[in-house]
Scaffold this active site. Structure first.
Site, PDB file in Angstrom:
ATOM      1  N   ASP A  99      28.248  36.620  34.160  1.00  0.00           N
ATOM      2  CA  ASP A  99      29.183  37.704  33.900  1.00  0.00           C
ATOM      3  C   ASP A  99      29.949  37.352  32.628  1.00  0.00           C
ATOM      4  OD1 ASP A  99      30.872  39.978  34.421  1.00  0.00           O
ATOM      5  OD2 ASP A  99      30.516  39.645  36.555  1.00  0.00           O
ATOM      6  N   ASP A 201      31.161  42.834  31.308  1.00  0.00           N
ATOM      7  CA  ASP A 201      32.286  43.530  31.920  1.00  0.00           C
ATOM      8  C   ASP A 201      32.896  44.560  30.967  1.00  0.00           C
ATOM      9  OD1 ASP A 201      34.012  43.327  34.404  1.00  0.00           O
ATOM     10  OD2 ASP A 201      35.563  43.129  32.881  1.00  0.00           O
ATOM     11  N   GLU A 252      28.437  46.868  31.751  1.00  0.00           N
ATOM     12  CA  GLU A 252      29.242  47.673  32.671  1.00  0.00           C
ATOM     13  C   GLU A 252      29.999  48.662  31.790  1.00  0.00           C
ATOM     14  OE1 GLU A 252      32.665  47.470  36.090  1.00  0.00           O
ATOM     15  OE2 GLU A 252      32.944  46.629  34.106  1.00  0.00           O
ATOM     16  N   HIS A 325      30.898  44.372  43.766  1.00  0.00           N
ATOM     17  CA  HIS A 325      32.140  43.718  44.212  1.00  0.00           C
ATOM     18  C   HIS A 325      33.368  44.611  44.028  1.00  0.00           C
ATOM     19  CE1 HIS A 325      32.085  43.331  39.936  1.00  0.00           C
ATOM     20  NE2 HIS A 325      33.330  42.909  39.928  1.00  0.00           N
ATOM     21  N   ASP A 326      33.215  45.756  43.362  1.00  0.00           N
ATOM     22  CA  ASP A 326      34.336  46.683  43.154  1.00  0.00           C
ATOM     23  C   ASP A 326      34.257  47.902  44.059  1.00  0.00           C
ATOM     24  OD1 ASP A 326      35.331  45.157  41.034  1.00  0.00           O
ATOM     25  OD2 ASP A 326      34.210  46.299  39.524  1.00  0.00           O
TER      26      ASP A 326
HETATM   27  O1  TEU Z   1      35.619  46.620  36.497  1.00  0.00           O
HETATM   28  C1  TEU Z   1      35.848  47.641  35.577  1.00  0.00           C
HETATM   29  C2  TEU Z   1      36.317  48.884  36.052  1.00  0.00           C
HETATM   30  O2  TEU Z   1      36.097  49.914  35.443  1.00  0.00           O
HETATM   31  C3  TEU Z   1      37.242  48.910  37.194  1.00  0.00           C
HETATM   32  O3  TEU Z   1      38.274  49.795  36.899  1.00  0.00           O
HETATM   33  C4  TEU Z   1      36.533  49.389  38.349  1.00  0.00           C
HETATM   34  O4  TEU Z   1      36.185  50.709  38.134  1.00  0.00           O
HETATM   35  C5  TEU Z   1      37.473  49.270  39.475  1.00  0.00           C
HETATM   36  O5  TEU Z   1      37.505  47.918  39.826  1.00  0.00           O
HETATM   37  C6  TEU Z   1      36.995  50.054  40.624  1.00  0.00           C
HETATM   38  O6  TEU Z   1      38.016  50.152  41.531  1.00  0.00           O
HETATM   39  C7  TEU Z   1      35.383  45.368  35.954  1.00  0.00           C
HETATM   40  C8  TEU Z   1      35.100  44.372  37.038  1.00  0.00           C
HETATM   41  O7  TEU Z   1      33.919  44.711  37.688  1.00  0.00           O
HETATM   42  C9  TEU Z   1      36.285  44.304  37.959  1.00  0.00           C
HETATM   43  O8  TEU Z   1      36.055  43.456  39.056  1.00  0.00           O
HETATM   44  C10 TEU Z   1      37.452  43.811  37.148  1.00  0.00           C
HETATM   45  O9  TEU Z   1      38.612  43.846  37.932  1.00  0.00           O
HETATM   46  C11 TEU Z   1      37.667  44.636  35.894  1.00  0.00           C
HETATM   47  O10 TEU Z   1      36.465  44.910  35.181  1.00  0.00           O
HETATM   48  C12 TEU Z   1      38.543  43.883  34.925  1.00  0.00           C
HETATM   49  O11 TEU Z   1      37.859  42.783  34.422  1.00  0.00           O
END
Ligand code: TEU
Ligand code: CA
Length: 553
Positions: A99, A201, A252, A325-326
């Site tokens: 990542d 990311d 992403e 994970h989000d």
């Molecule tokens: O997530 C990016 C992102 O767009 C987040 O707003 C995501 O949509 C949100 O977590 C959903 O609820 C990335 C990573 O995947 C996330 O884990 C990080 O917190 C974020 O970037 C900041 O690095």
């Protein structure tokens, strides 16, 4: 396989290291834990592992706030542990994708510490600093993804810095060439170690349009994605680093459109291999964002997936995922976790539906077991900064929700749903840790766990294994053209894949009811390739709750 094309045939497995396997009993997953579980992943048959961040971090956002890109987070182990993991993975034919979080760093990164130290520090311009407006307030009204303003005041140098995420995640200034060079160098350093790619990311946010910095009154635009130089910077990254290695790259890209994706992930190979789009997972959002109890309509799910299947066909490449994970757990969100039978059937159906599409499928740890959302009843069970901040915003400040309503929203939408520990067996803490896990284990680990499923030919795990094998064996799953059947049905999702030799018909019942088999004519005489129930006695047999069938014509 042609250099750089193996990603099209691969299935990726995402590991969230903090919650995967704890080897030393401190309650936190770690690198040695992952190494001990590689045989499990080899058994599943995936090709690539994507590791969520493992670098040094104060963990304000669980490693997405990096304070040193060339060292390992204390809790996760050492660089020697990483080297061992990489070797052990490679010796099993598993690739490792890292990542890369370079839209922002931690505020504890040495670069930011310097940048913050004085206005004329050479690294001042590595981040985004602005004066306070004359009439007070913050420089612009832009809102952080984690609630509140994107601007944080620094008392020492009397300026604000920008953070799209938490205030401990200041955004780097990609317009500064030294920043780009430094990032490319550290990427190169990891590539030279032998890693196999990067998941990048929020890479769509690295170039902010000038309007992003304007107040609303002056026509400020608050969308920080797909900015004016983003493709230029990624092409530069490609020239400087990516093109010199045999890597898999996935961006992403919140806010990406099909047109933008053709640039980010174009077949010309100038930028990345593929991107993650969030149109699908955003379908249930409303004015309070993800914080609601909505469920997406099947017709919308089909519309979005079909748009991307057609939109990128032959010109770019899709990534395929239901969760990560989000996101909450897909079986709870798009399937049905109300009974063990329906949970298993719908978990397998969702897998068929996604894995038969064109693109590279991503499996999020535990998805292959049908792991579910967590039954949150209290805020004390939550760990995620996003949920904790949202609670403060929506319950305490804006009073949009009562406590009980917000807990319901959290149960449905919180990122912590995905972050509860991996359920390995039915021993204490699901076999994740002999210590006190950093986040509660889902109490259903006694029923849903890897050890019960690996040797069971009818388990969700075995079903994923079969789907992965099919993708490796049948070229049509990679190259066939996609056509949606019946866009209007709210019950079933059916589509075909066709190449010059064969045709597949994919039938998925998204409802908990028995339905007439749609397309009996089309599947007549076809060969049943896979089904999540005992094979039906005829092609005409009605489809059982959440049944999925694939026929080869
Ligand atoms: O997530 C990016 C992102 O767009 C987040 O707003 C995501 O949509 C949100 O977590 C959903 O609820 C990335 C990573 O995947 C996330 O884990 C990080 O917190 C974020 O970037 C900041 O690095
Ligand atoms: Ca540990």
């Amino acid at each position: 396989m042609e250099k750089n094309k193996w990603f099209q045939k691969s299935v990726v497995y995402q590991i969230y290291p903090r919650s995967f396997m704890d080897s030393n009993g401190d309650g936190i997953g770690d690198l040695n834990g992952i190494t001990t579980r590689l045989d499990y992943l080899a058994e599943l048959g995936v090709d690539v592992i994507w590791l969520s961040p493992i670098y040094k971090s104060p963990n304000d956002d669980n490693g997405y706030d990096i304070s040193d890109y060339q060292n390992i987070m204390n809790e996760f182990g050492s660089m020697e542990d990483f080297d061992k993991l990489l070797d052990a993975a490679h010796s099993r034919g598993l690739k490792i994708v890292m990542d890369l979080v370079v839209n922002h760093t931690s505020d504890e990164h040495a670069w930011f510490v310097e940048s913050k130290s004085s206005k004329n520090n050479p690294k001042r311009d590595w981040y985004i600093w602005r004066d306070a407006p004359k009439d007070g307030g913050v420089p612009t009204e832009a809102i952080s993804c984690f609630s509140g303003t994107v601007w944080e005041w620094d008392e020492v140098t009397k300026q604000y810095y920008l953070h799209i995420f938490s205030k401990k995640q200041p955004d780097l200034n990609w317009d500064n060439p030294e920043v780009r060079k430094t990032v490319f160098d550290l990427m190169d350093w990891w590539c030279a170690k032998g890693i196999d790619g990067f998941r990048m990311d929020v890479i769509s946010m690295i170039s902010k349009a000038p309007e992003y910095y304007l107040p609303l009154s002056e026509g400020g635009c608050y969308n920080p994605t797909n900015g004016p130089h983003v493709h230029e910077y990624i092409q530069e990254m490609n020239r400087e680093v990516l093109s010199r290695y045999d890597l898999m790259t996935v961006g992403e890209t919140p806010g990406v459109t099909v047109e933008e994706a053709k640039k980010y992930a174009g077949a010309d190979g100038k930028e990345l291999n593929m991107v993650f789009q969030f149109e699908l997972t955003d379908l249930d959002c409303n004015e309070t964002g993800k914080w609601n109890t909505n469920r997406a309509h099947l017709t919308d799910i089909k519309r979005v997936l079909s748009k991307w299947q057609h939109g990128l066909y032959g010109t770019a490449w899709n990534s395929l995922f239901w969760d990560n994970h989000d996101q909450p757990r897909c079986v709870s969100r798009f399937g049905n976790d109300s009974t063990p039978q329906l949970r298993e059937a719908s978990a397998k159906m969702l897998a068929v539906c996604l894995h038969m599409l064109q693109g590279t499928p991503y499996i999020y740890q535990g998805e292959e077991l049908g792991m579910t959302n967590y039954p949150f009843t209290a805020l004390s069970e939550c760990r995620d900064i996003e949920a904790l901040n949202a609670y403060r915003e929506y319950v305490e400040e804006k009073k949009c929700f009562t406590h009980d309503e917000m807990i319901k929203n959290i149960r449905k939408a919180s990122r912590d749903n995905a972050r509860t520990p991996m359920q390995w067996d039915d021993t204490i803490n699901g076999g994740f840790s002999v210590g006190d896990p950093w986040i509660p284990v889902n109490p259903n680990y006694t029923e849903i766990n890897a050890s019960a499923q690996v040797s069971d030919p009818n388990s969700v795990f075995s079903f994923y294994k079969a789907l992965i094998r099919l993708r490796h064996e049948m070229p049509i799953i990679t190259d066939g053209e996609y056509t949606l059947l019946d866009p209007e049905s709210e019950e079933h999702f059916c589509y075909t894949r066709q190449n010059k030799d064969t045709k597949l018909i994919i039938l998925c019942n998204f409802s908990d009811k028995v339905i007439e088999c749609p397309y009996t004519k089309e599947i007549e005489g076809g060969e049943l390739v896979i089904c999540n129930y005992e094979a039906p006695n005829s092609e005409k047999a009605p489809m059982r709750a959440y049944e999925a069938r694939v026929y080869k014509i």
